[in-house]
Design a protein around this motif. Structure first.
Motif, mmCIF file in Angstrom:
data_model
loop_
_atom_site.group_PDB
_atom_site.id
_atom_site.type_symbol
_atom_site.label_atom_id
_atom_site.label_comp_id
_atom_site.label_asym_id
_atom_site.label_seq_id
_atom_site.Cartn_x
_atom_site.Cartn_y
_atom_site.Cartn_z
ATOM 1 N N LEU A 38 -11.695 -0.292 -19.452
ATOM 2 C CA LEU A 38 -11.875 -0.544 -18.028
ATOM 3 C C LEU A 38 -10.512 -0.310 -17.390
ATOM 4 C CD1 LEU A 38 -13.556 -1.689 -15.633
ATOM 5 C CD2 LEU A 38 -12.683 -3.949 -16.289
ATOM 6 N N VAL A 39 -10.442 0.654 -16.480
ATOM 7 C CA VAL A 39 -9.177 1.001 -15.822
ATOM 8 C C VAL A 39 -9.372 0.765 -14.330
ATOM 9 C CG1 VAL A 39 -7.411 2.768 -15.542
ATOM 10 C CG2 VAL A 39 -8.843 2.767 -17.603
ATOM 11 N N ARG A 40 -8.476 -0.033 -13.735
ATOM 12 C CA ARG A 40 -8.644 -0.402 -12.331
ATOM 13 C C ARG A 40 -7.361 -0.160 -11.548
ATOM 14 N NH1 ARG A 40 -11.648 -6.129 -11.951
ATOM 15 N NH2 ARG A 40 -9.502 -6.894 -11.861
ATOM 16 N N ALA A 41 -7.508 0.428 -10.376
ATOM 17 C CA ALA A 41 -6.413 0.579 -9.416
ATOM 18 C C ALA A 41 -6.760 -0.332 -8.245
ATOM 19 C CB ALA A 41 -6.279 2.025 -8.965
ATOM 20 N N ILE A 42 -6.175 -1.509 -8.241
ATOM 21 C CA ILE A 42 -6.493 -2.528 -7.240
ATOM 22 C C ILE A 42 -5.514 -2.389 -6.075
ATOM 23 C CG2 ILE A 42 -6.837 -4.995 -6.821
ATOM 24 C CD1 ILE A 42 -8.640 -3.789 -9.034
ATOM 25 N N GLY A 43 -6.048 -2.189 -4.897
ATOM 26 C CA GLY A 43 -5.241 -2.105 -3.682
ATOM 27 C C GLY A 43 -5.766 -3.070 -2.647
ATOM 28 N N PRO A 44 -6.917 -2.728 -2.005
ATOM 29 C CA PRO A 44 -7.435 -3.567 -0.932
ATOM 30 C C PRO A 44 -7.689 -5.025 -1.329
ATOM 31 C CG PRO A 44 -8.575 -1.470 -0.974
ATOM 32 C CD PRO A 44 -7.697 -1.517 -2.185
ATOM 33 N N THR A 45 -8.163 -5.260 -2.532
ATOM 34 C CA THR A 45 -8.483 -6.631 -2.961
ATOM 35 C C THR A 45 -7.232 -7.480 -3.125
ATOM 36 O OG1 THR A 45 -10.562 -5.927 -3.943
ATOM 37 C CG2 THR A 45 -9.681 -8.006 -4.735
ATOM 38 N N LEU A 46 -6.069 -6.855 -3.288
ATOM 39 C CA LEU A 46 -4.837 -7.639 -3.390
ATOM 40 C C LEU A 46 -4.576 -8.461 -2.128
ATOM 41 C CD1 LEU A 46 -2.379 -5.145 -5.113
ATOM 42 C CD2 LEU A 46 -3.541 -7.109 -6.134
ATOM 43 N N ALA A 47 -5.104 -8.004 -0.995
ATOM 44 C CA ALA A 47 -4.925 -8.748 0.255
ATOM 45 C C ALA A 47 -5.532 -10.151 0.151
ATOM 46 C CB ALA A 47 -5.529 -7.981 1.426
ATOM 47 N N SER A 48 -6.589 -10.309 -0.651
ATOM 48 C CA SER A 48 -7.197 -11.639 -0.815
ATOM 49 C C SER A 48 -6.299 -12.584 -1.619
ATOM 50 C CB SER A 48 -8.574 -11.525 -1.474
ATOM 51 O OG SER A 48 -8.463 -11.051 -2.795
ATOM 52 N N PHE A 49 -5.239 -12.034 -2.247
ATOM 53 C CA PHE A 49 -4.235 -12.830 -2.957
ATOM 54 C C PHE A 49 -2.951 -12.943 -2.133
ATOM 55 C CE2 PHE A 49 -6.970 -11.072 -6.285
ATOM 56 C CZ PHE A 49 -7.284 -12.218 -7.005
ATOM 57 N N ASN A 50 -3.071 -12.707 -0.834
ATOM 58 C CA ASN A 50 -1.952 -12.796 0.120
ATOM 59 C C ASN A 50 -0.855 -11.766 -0.124
ATOM 60 O OD1 ASN A 50 -3.122 -14.972 1.565
ATOM 61 N ND2 ASN A 50 -2.427 -16.372 -0.044
ATOM 62 N N VAL A 51 -1.216 -10.627 -0.691
ATOM 63 C CA VAL A 51 -0.273 -9.523 -0.846
ATOM 64 C C VAL A 51 -0.361 -8.682 0.424
ATOM 65 C CG1 VAL A 51 0.314 -7.464 -2.185
ATOM 66 C CG2 VAL A 51 -0.546 -9.521 -3.353
ATOM 67 N N THR A 52 0.780 -8.376 1.013
ATOM 68 C CA THR A 52 0.802 -7.548 2.223
ATOM 69 C C THR A 52 1.238 -6.126 1.861
ATOM 70 O OG1 THR A 52 3.069 -8.208 2.712
ATOM 71 C CG2 THR A 52 1.315 -9.512 3.719
ATOM 72 N N GLY A 53 0.869 -5.182 2.698
ATOM 73 C CA GLY A 53 1.255 -3.796 2.492
ATOM 74 C C GLY A 53 0.507 -3.116 1.362
ATOM 75 N N VAL A 54 -0.756 -3.500 1.178
ATOM 76 C CA VAL A 54 -1.529 -2.956 0.053
ATOM 77 C C VAL A 54 -1.927 -1.500 0.302
ATOM 78 C CG1 VAL A 54 -2.421 -5.235 -0.572
ATOM 79 C CG2 VAL A 54 -3.768 -3.756 0.931
ATOM 80 N N LEU A 55 -2.169 -0.787 -0.770
ATOM 81 C CA LEU A 55 -2.674 0.577 -0.705
ATOM 82 C C LEU A 55 -4.159 0.497 -0.389
ATOM 83 C CD1 LEU A 55 -2.060 3.589 -1.107
ATOM 84 C CD2 LEU A 55 -2.575 3.272 -3.530
ATOM 85 N N GLU A 56 -4.522 0.895 0.811
ATOM 86 C CA GLU A 56 -5.895 0.703 1.300
ATOM 87 C C GLU A 56 -6.938 1.592 0.620
ATOM 88 O OE1 GLU A 56 -7.122 -1.586 3.253
ATOM 89 O OE2 GLU A 56 -5.192 -2.512 3.637
ATOM 90 N N ARG A 57 -6.584 2.811 0.241
ATOM 91 C CA ARG A 57 -7.549 3.749 -0.350
ATOM 92 C C ARG A 57 -6.949 4.368 -1.618
ATOM 93 N NH1 ARG A 57 -12.070 4.241 3.282
ATOM 94 N NH2 ARG A 57 -12.921 5.379 1.528
ATOM 95 N N PRO A 58 -6.911 3.596 -2.717
ATOM 96 C CA PRO A 58 -6.315 4.126 -3.940
ATOM 97 C C PRO A 58 -7.195 5.181 -4.609
ATOM 98 C CG PRO A 58 -7.224 1.959 -4.353
ATOM 99 C CD PRO A 58 -7.370 2.220 -2.881
ATOM 100 N N ILE A 59 -6.530 6.116 -5.243
ATOM 101 C CA ILE A 59 -7.185 7.095 -6.108
ATOM 102 C C ILE A 59 -6.624 6.859 -7.506
ATOM 103 C CG2 ILE A 59 -7.464 9.537 -6.675
ATOM 104 C CD1 ILE A 59 -7.102 10.127 -3.675
ATOM 105 N N LEU A 60 -7.506 6.638 -8.456
ATOM 106 C CA LEU A 60 -7.141 6.398 -9.849
ATOM 107 C C LEU A 60 -7.360 7.676 -10.636
ATOM 108 C CD1 LEU A 60 -6.560 4.605 -12.340
ATOM 109 C CD2 LEU A 60 -8.977 3.931 -12.274
ATOM 110 N N GLU A 61 -6.367 8.059 -11.447
ATOM 111 C CA GLU A 61 -6.497 9.248 -12.275
ATOM 112 C C GLU A 61 -6.062 8.928 -13.700
ATOM 113 O OE1 GLU A 61 -5.670 12.758 -9.057
ATOM 114 O OE2 GLU A 61 -3.927 11.638 -9.789
ATOM 115 N N ILE A 62 -6.807 9.467 -14.662
ATOM 116 C CA ILE A 62 -6.448 9.366 -16.068
ATOM 117 C C ILE A 62 -6.113 10.770 -16.548
ATOM 118 C CG2 ILE A 62 -7.211 8.750 -18.396
ATOM 119 C CD1 ILE A 62 -9.000 6.635 -17.129
#
Length: 104
Positions: free
Chosen positions: A5-29
């Motif tokens: 399971l590979v995850r690029a978490i950006g928008p959900t980090l805001a729910s942990f009070n992280v500011t300046g998150v990457l709103e539309r991440p692209i994950l590549e392997i």
């Protein structure tokens, strides 16, 4: 082969009070030759969201909202060397968390 399971978490980090998150991440392997072999721009592409949620539970990862814009892949990879990267759509920038879990 192992399923990961590979995850690029950006928008959900805001729910942990992280500011300046990457709103539309692209994950590549990437494979050992630096070629992209899997990519995702949203949780539902290309893997079933229910499978992703079940896999996250199996490895103890925090849950993502059903309408998440985080990028997630559930992939089975043969033995070998791989790397993963996160970038923003349209060259956007921000904070992201890259996670890789091996399923049992």
């Amino acid at each position: 082969p192992a399923t990961r399971l590979v995850r690029a978490i950006g928008p959900t980090l805001a729910s942990f009070n992280v500011t300046g998150v990457l709103e539309r991440p692209i994950l590549e392997i990437f494979n050992a030759d630096s070629a992209v072999i899997h990519s995702s721009e949203r949780i539902s592409v290309p893997t079933n969201p229910a499978d992703i949620a079940f896999a996250a539970t199996q490895v103890g990862a925090f849950a993502l909202p059903p309408d998440s814009r985080d990028a997630v892949l559930l992939v089975t990879l043969p033995a070998g060397t791989y790397s993963a990267g996160v970038r923003g759509q349209a060259d956007t920038t921000g904070i992201a968390l890259l996670e890789v879990y091996q399923l049992p």
